[in-house]
Design an enzyme around this catalytic site. Structure first.
Site, PDB file in Angstrom:
ATOM      1  N   ARG A 185      41.563  11.384  91.744  1.00  0.00           N
ATOM      2  CA  ARG A 185      40.619  12.486  91.607  1.00  0.00           C
ATOM      3  C   ARG A 185      40.970  13.674  92.496  1.00  0.00           C
ATOM      4  O   ARG A 185      40.320  14.713  92.414  1.00  0.00           O
ATOM      5  CB  ARG A 185      39.206  12.015  91.913  1.00  0.00           C
ATOM      6  CG  ARG A 185      38.922  11.781  93.388  1.00  0.00           C
ATOM      7  CD  ARG A 185      37.481  11.368  93.599  1.00  0.00           C
ATOM      8  NE  ARG A 185      37.070  11.580  94.984  1.00  0.00           N
ATOM      9  CZ  ARG A 185      35.839  11.390  95.440  1.00  0.00           C
ATOM     10  NH1 ARG A 185      34.895  10.984  94.611  1.00  0.00           N
ATOM     11  NH2 ARG A 185      35.546  11.613  96.701  1.00  0.00           N
ATOM     12  N   GLY A 216      30.977  14.283  93.713  1.00  0.00           N
ATOM     13  CA  GLY A 216      32.326  13.864  94.088  1.00  0.00           C
ATOM     14  C   GLY A 216      33.395  14.790  93.545  1.00  0.00           C
ATOM     15  O   GLY A 216      33.157  15.589  92.643  1.00  0.00           O
ATOM     16  N   ASP A 273      34.280  10.000  85.555  1.00  0.00           N
ATOM     17  CA  ASP A 273      34.005   8.785  84.789  1.00  0.00           C
ATOM     18  C   ASP A 273      33.761   9.075  83.310  1.00  0.00           C
ATOM     19  O   ASP A 273      33.612   8.146  82.521  1.00  0.00           O
ATOM     20  CB  ASP A 273      32.778   8.067  85.354  1.00  0.00           C
ATOM     21  CG  ASP A 273      33.027   7.443  86.714  1.00  0.00           C
ATOM     22  OD1 ASP A 273      34.203   7.321  87.088  1.00  0.00           O
ATOM     23  OD2 ASP A 273      32.048   7.098  87.405  1.00  0.00           O
ATOM     24  N   ARG A 281      26.889  15.523  98.231  1.00  0.00           N
ATOM     25  CA  ARG A 281      26.030  14.806  97.300  1.00  0.00           C
ATOM     26  C   ARG A 281      24.563  14.918  97.697  1.00  0.00           C
ATOM     27  O   ARG A 281      24.220  14.813  98.867  1.00  0.00           O
ATOM     28  CB  ARG A 281      26.393  13.323  97.266  1.00  0.00           C
ATOM     29  CG  ARG A 281      27.735  13.011  96.647  1.00  0.00           C
ATOM     30  CD  ARG A 281      27.910  11.496  96.542  1.00  0.00           C
ATOM     31  NE  ARG A 281      29.203  11.125  95.994  1.00  0.00           N
ATOM     32  CZ  ARG A 281      29.471  11.048  94.695  1.00  0.00           C
ATOM     33  NH1 ARG A 281      28.522  11.316  93.821  1.00  0.00           N
ATOM     34  NH2 ARG A 281      30.660  10.706  94.271  1.00  0.00           N
ATOM     35  N   GLY A 339      24.145  14.075  88.219  1.00  0.00           N
ATOM     36  CA  GLY A 339      23.301  14.510  89.324  1.00  0.00           C
ATOM     37  C   GLY A 339      23.281  16.014  89.485  1.00  0.00           C
ATOM     38  O   GLY A 339      22.226  16.623  89.706  1.00  0.00           O
TER      39      GLY A 339
END
Length: 505
Positions: free
Chosen positions: A431, A155, A277, A221, A248
């Site tokens: 973001r 992301g 996060d 992703r 990830g």
């Protein structure tokens, strides 16, 4: 099925390089360490000086030095612009606090980190030291022969462009030819997607990109074919790959490094930890987190204005935080307007939450609630709104706790004086913006540190800030579990004390 190799401008990296494959599997090494000798103190700081040839409890880093030729850094002349060099085994202490007893706040797992993927608060034990990051006096790649690639994964996050820019700038400072730096488009699949050809990254191309949000390279992703990626790395003659990603993305970097080793491809794979996060183990903070908190405050302050302008007004704000509630916690603390903060790590009871809101209505006529998107999923799982499956990155699919709370709180106050609820969801707004000044500086250092790590011959490592010092960390260590807010820790306790939030579970 393999695709044909994309042809990209003048990039020398795209030329096949048969010499890049060697017998790597048996030769990946770890750095040697030193034992304490004494202390050094100057007007600029102090530290402990070490003696060589002793076994020290340290996080070991993989390197490819046995396959590379050591040489002086191009910055030796002038002593790195007067700043000197980092010692090859300078160390930073991981465990900085010694507790009086196990009753001291924060003492649980003092010799490691809490396993955020575990349900029973298990502890991942860690060594005493981490290797310091920064420029080395001895490097292991000839800058003129370096072919590097940069890829952004997962992301969006404030600072992606800043990191890309500073990787390119630092590679150029070392003397890497400007047409030997590739930007991989739209995530890891860009290594082999025929419709997403790499771009050549030059200092002039990346000039000014830090002023924009998002990533100039694009992102995606999951779904990467690691074997095909390594085949392209070998075919194109890449010997440095920089992966900017979260848990990830770093897991993918680890898989690429291991596949390079298995296939005998000599390539330094370095991660740069990106997570809005702030949920990557050991790292003090991930880049973009501070910017996200700053922007999240704007939503909370707007909620305060809306709530205080109505009778029994409730401002309900949902923020990002899939498994970790750091954004909600920090923004609530910083804004000073929140009456209840709900995060994934701390279960809550809906009745108790509504009763707390009712007390705030009685005290001041309004209230503000901040909820992380991953909070309350246990409540939703018992409804038709319950989540199902995972996304392409392996993250659990979440249901909308914000809309659920709005509906349930409205039901609770029906016939009890009513409530005027203003629901604000700035999820993607926080973001998609450029970085704050502190984050911009942080991204600059991370981009530089990643390049320094690659030139030092390290692989399967990530760079980051640990206990206020920049370090190199083995990627397998940081991807073991997500970092989470400790419900019994001082940070959460400070917030609940500051806003007088009772125990809601």
């Amino acid at each position: 099925m393999a695709h044909s190799v994309p042809q990209v401008g003048r990039s020398a990296c795209m030329r096949p390089s048969p010499s890049t494959t060697r017998s790597v599997a048996a030769g990946v090494a770890s750095v040697n360490n030193k034992a304490p000798l004494g202390y050094l103190s100057t007007s600029f700081g102090s530290g402990r000086v070490s003696a060589p040839d002793a076994d020290v409890d340290v996080l070991h880093l993989k390197n490819l030095r046995s396959f590379l030729t050591p040489r002086d850094s191009p910055f030796v002349e002038g002593d790195n612009r007067g700043g000197g060099f980092v010692g090859d085994v300078d160390k930073v202490r991981l465990h900085t606090v010694e507790y009086e007893s196990t009753d001291s706040a924060g003492s649980f797992c003092s010799d490691g980190v809490v396993d955020g993927s575990s349900q029973d608060d298990s502890c991942i034990l860690l060594p005493e030291w981490a290797i310091r990051g920064g420029p080395r006096k001895t490097i292991y790649y000839d800058p003129k022969e370096v072919c590097a690639a940069v890829v952004t994964c997962g992301g969006l996050c404030p600072g992606l462009n800043d990191v890309v820019q500073n990787i390119v700038y630092t590679l150029s400072d070392y003397g890497v030819p400007s047409d030997n730096i590739l930007g991989i488009r739209y995530g890891l699949r860009g290594f082999y997607d025929r419709e997403a050809k790499p771009v050549t990254l030059t200092p002039s191309l990346v000039d000014g990109i830090q002023l924009k949000g998002g990533t100039m390279l694009g992102t995606s992703r999951g779904g990467a074919d690691v074997k095909e990626i390594v085949r392209r790395i070998n075919l194109w003659g890449l010997n440095m790959v920089f992966v900017v990603g979260g848990n990830g993305g770093n897991a993918a970097a680890n898989a690429i490094a291991e596949e390079c080793e298995a296939q005998g491809v000599v390539c330094s794979v370095v991660g740069i930890p990106k997570s809005i996060d702030n949920d990557i183990l050991l790292i003090d903070r991930c880049f973009g987190f501070e910017t996200a908190v700053e922007e999240a405050q704007r939503a909370l302050l707007a909620a305060k204005v809306e709530a205080s302008s109505a009778r029994n007004g409730l401002g309900l704000v949902k923020l990002m935080g899939r498994q970790s509630g750091f954004i909600a916690m920090q923004a609530s603390m910083a804004s000073g307007v929140v009456d209840a903060c709900l995060i994934p790590e701390v279960p809550f009871n809906l009745e108790k939450l509504c009763a707390h809101i009712a007390k705030r209505f009685e005290m001041k006529g309004h209230a503000v609630v901040c909820v992380a998107e991953g909070a309350g999923q246990d409540i939703l799982n018992g409804t038709i709104l319950g989540g199902h499956g995972t996304d392409a990155s392996g993250n659990p699919v979440l249901q909308d706790i914000g809309l659920y709370l709005k509906s349930e709180i409205k039901k609770y106050f029906k016939g009890k004086g009513e409530t005027d609820i203003k629901y604000i969801d700035p999820t993607y707004m926080i973001r998609a913006i450029p970085t704050t000044s502190n984050d911009r500086v942080y991204c600059t250092v991370l981009g530089q540190g990643a390049v320094h790590a690659a030139f030092a011959g390290f692989t399967d490592v990530t760079v980051g800030l640990l206990n206020t010092h920049f370090v190199l960390l083995p990627i397998p260590t940081i991807i073991q579990a997500p970092r989470k807010v400790n419900p019994k820790g001082r940070s959460w306790n400070r917030l609940t004390s500051a806003i007088n939030q009772p125990i809601l579970n």
